[in-house]
Write an enzyme that holds these catalytic residues in place. Structure first.
Site, PDB file in Angstrom:
ATOM      1  N   SER A  89       0.872  -1.194   0.020  1.00 38.31           N
ATOM      2  CA  SER A  89       0.044   0.035  -0.138  1.00 38.31           C
ATOM      3  C   SER A  89       0.933   1.221  -0.014  1.00 38.31           C
ATOM      4  O   SER A  89       1.745   1.450   0.974  1.00 38.31           O
ATOM      5  CB  SER A  89      -0.963  -0.081   1.325  1.00 38.31           C
ATOM      6  OG  SER A  89      -1.460   1.174   1.521  1.00 38.31           O
ATOM      7  N   GLY A 144     -17.417   8.933   2.695  1.00 39.30           N
ATOM      8  CA  GLY A 144     -18.781   8.400   2.262  1.00 39.30           C
ATOM      9  C   GLY A 144     -18.910   8.476   0.725  1.00 39.30           C
ATOM     10  O   GLY A 144     -20.108   8.562   0.085  1.00 39.30           O
ATOM     11  N   SER A 146     -17.450   5.989  -1.099  1.00 41.18           N
ATOM     12  CA  SER A 146     -17.192   4.655  -1.590  1.00 41.18           C
ATOM     13  C   SER A 146     -15.879   4.530  -2.151  1.00 41.18           C
ATOM     14  O   SER A 146     -15.580   3.668  -3.349  1.00 41.18           O
ATOM     15  CB  SER A 146     -18.234   4.399  -2.713  1.00 41.18           C
ATOM     16  OG  SER A 146     -19.593   4.461  -2.107  1.00 41.18           O
ATOM     17  N   GLU A 180     -17.655  -7.297   0.548  1.00 38.85           N
ATOM     18  CA  GLU A 180     -17.824  -6.438   1.427  1.00 38.85           C
ATOM     19  C   GLU A 180     -18.683  -7.085   2.622  1.00 38.85           C
ATOM     20  O   GLU A 180     -18.378  -7.254   3.739  1.00 38.85           O
ATOM     21  CB  GLU A 180     -18.770  -5.413   1.204  1.00 38.85           C
ATOM     22  CG  GLU A 180     -18.232  -4.268   0.498  1.00 38.85           C
ATOM     23  CD  GLU A 180     -17.439  -3.281   1.127  1.00 38.85           C
ATOM     24  OE1 GLU A 180     -17.337  -3.188   2.610  1.00 38.85           O
ATOM     25  OE2 GLU A 180     -17.008  -2.008   0.499  1.00 38.85           O
ATOM     26  N   ASP A 192     -23.163   1.436  -4.430  1.00 40.71           N
ATOM     27  CA  ASP A 192     -21.629   1.851  -4.701  1.00 40.71           C
ATOM     28  C   ASP A 192     -21.157   0.945  -5.792  1.00 40.71           C
ATOM     29  O   ASP A 192     -20.350   1.787  -6.512  1.00 40.71           O
ATOM     30  CB  ASP A 192     -21.010   1.677  -3.418  1.00 40.71           C
ATOM     31  CG  ASP A 192     -21.844   2.237  -2.228  1.00 40.71           C
ATOM     32  OD1 ASP A 192     -22.641   3.042  -2.512  1.00 40.71           O
ATOM     33  OD2 ASP A 192     -21.367   2.078  -1.210  1.00 40.71           O
ATOM     34  N   TYR A 244     -24.688   0.071  10.519  1.00 44.93           N
ATOM     35  CA  TYR A 244     -25.252  -0.169   9.477  1.00 44.93           C
ATOM     36  C   TYR A 244     -25.962  -1.551   9.325  1.00 44.93           C
ATOM     37  O   TYR A 244     -27.171  -1.813   8.801  1.00 44.93           O
ATOM     38  CB  TYR A 244     -24.126  -0.305   8.105  1.00 44.93           C
ATOM     39  CG  TYR A 244     -24.647  -0.188   6.971  1.00 44.93           C
ATOM     40  CD1 TYR A 244     -24.760   0.794   6.147  1.00 44.93           C
ATOM     41  CD2 TYR A 244     -24.774  -1.597   6.325  1.00 44.93           C
ATOM     42  CE1 TYR A 244     -25.116   0.746   4.746  1.00 44.93           C
ATOM     43  CE2 TYR A 244     -25.179  -1.570   5.016  1.00 44.93           C
ATOM     44  CZ  TYR A 244     -25.425  -0.656   4.346  1.00 44.93           C
ATOM     45  OH  TYR A 244     -25.927  -0.722   2.936  1.00 44.93           O
TER      46      TYR A 244
END
Ligand code: GLA
Length: 412
Positions: A89, A144, A146, A180, A192, A244
């Site tokens: 990363s 938010g 995505s 997810e 998304d 959520y």
């Protein structure tokens, strides 16, 4: 697709990078790849998204109205023929190693998205072999917008292409969603991933999340004297993921109660307020409120679309305010920072404003008369900073194309 899998375990290297403009992002991604792995790579990208209205409706089989944006995750990738996966990363400056054929999850969350996409592709009979890759992105994390769906979409799109799997864009969206669900633990809907893969420049999409039918709507607020601006609270409150899943469970509970009387109800979006009222006494008060919000939101999406087509931005904007009110009062996924910004928008005469995405932080989306934009952003930012100790970030939205292969830029 069956019967094409089961080669040696894939080998992957990854990097994540943030900020910078398009061309810089592309160059940074491929030059980092050259530095880490040597030689050239194919380059892919998948954007983040905005959603004008239709929030928390996707997993209820309802409508959403998203568009892809001009901020994306980039992936430079090349098969390596090895069996070990090395993942790096750039943003975090971390290297991860994993093998999609093994059950062991990568330690770091960001690498799990990549691992999950590989696993879900293999599960569906796709071919995934070892590769080296660098991931870079300018989708703000936790805003938010995505970024995680963009990461999944970029990975799925790239793997589909380089290993010639022939999955459809819908398959790729479902692979991202399953990632997810199964590797991150968020029981998200399909919005998304869909927006990131199907986006079209200058168009928003109305997606029926039950049938996956979709329609593109040209969306050009500038020509009508409006701009679409995001104010990012730069907060992401803890427990957002479990809250959520909890909201989703409430909705499913309410839908199940209605289904007992009306078997045709598959999702909450199939019900109306009358049917919900019938089961009021049989479900927890909290579930009732969640369902009330969702049923109201279904109607607001349709009103919003009609208003847009008629050029009635005032009515469209009013729907956004009502959505926020429902998300804050009934669905309870807003927070003090988001409520503050929506209130500031109302007070400044902004046409429409609401929190966007899953909630508990991230951005508000604002439809604002172009002549008011500067003053609104200045005043709202000032007040926000006084109240919360830091200024929000401001993003102008450009509705852009969905995922794709990018011509590899020259890097010297
Ligand atoms: C998140 C999820 C989406 C959707 C929104 C709320 O972005 O990933 O599937 O449910 O929240 O509308």
């Amino acid at each position: 697709m069956d019967g094409r899998l089961k080669k040696s375990a894939p080998s992957i290297n990854m990097a994540v990078f943030m900020d910078g403009n398009y061309m810089n992002m592309e160059k940074t991604t491929v030059s980092k790849f050259a530095e880490l792995f040597g030689g050239e790579a194919a380059l892919y990208k998948a954007p983040g998204r905005v959603n004008l209205i239709g929030e928390h409706t996707d997993y209820n089989g309802g409508f959403v109205l998203p568009g892809a944006i001009d901020k994306a995750i980039y992936l430079a990738i090349r098969p390596n023929g090895k069996s070990v996966c090395n993942v790096y990363s750039l943003k975090n400056d971390e290297m991860e190693s994993f093998s999609p054929s093994e059950e062991t999850l990568p330690r770091r969350q960001w690498a799990r998205y990549l691992y999950g996409v590989c696993r879900e592709m293999l599960k569906r009979g796709g071919r995934v072999e070892g590769f080296d890759a660098v991931v870079a992105g300018d989708v703000p994390l936790g805003a938010g917008l995505s970024s995680s769906a963009a990461l999944c979409s970029a990975t799925a799109f790239a793997l589909n292409d380089i290993f010639e799997n022939g999955f459809s864009l819908f398959d790729l969206a479902l692979i991202g969603q399953a990632t997810e669900h199964n590797y991150i633990g968020v029981k998200c809907g399909i919005m998304d991933q869909f927006a990131s893969l199907f986006g079209r420049r200058g168009n928003i999409m109305r997606l029926n999340c039950k049938t996956l039918e979709h329609r593109y709507f040209p969306f050009d607020p500038e020509s009508a004297g409006y701009s679409l601006v995001l104010l990012d609270t730069r907060v992401k409150h803890e427990l957002a993921n479990s809250a959520y899943n909890h909201r989703r469970a409430s909705c499913e509970n309410a839908a199940a109660a209605i289904r007992r009387r009306h078997p045709e109800v598959e999702y909450l979006s199939d019900a109306d307020m009358m049917w919900l009222e019938e089961v009021r006494s049989g479900i927890p008060e909290e579930d009732f409120r969640r369902a009330e919000y969702v049923i109201g939101e279904m109607q607001r999406v349709l009103t919003f679309c009609d208003a847009l087509e008629a050029g009635d931005y005032k009515l469209a904007g009013e729907m956004m305010y009502r959505t926020h009110d429902g998300l804050s009062r009934l669905y309870e996924v807003s927070c003090a920072e988001l409520d503050y910004l929506v209130e500031a928008a109302r007070n400044a005469g902004v046409t429409g404003s609401r929190m966007m995405g899953g909630g508990f932080g991230g951005c508000t989306v604002n439809l604002v008369d172009a002549s008011l934009r500067e003053e609104f952003v200045r005043e709202a930012s000032k007040g926000f900073e006084e109240r919360f100790g830091h200024a929000p970030k401001v993003y102008d939205v450009v509705i852009s194309d969905g995922a794709g292969k990018v011509p590899t830029p020259q890097i010297n």
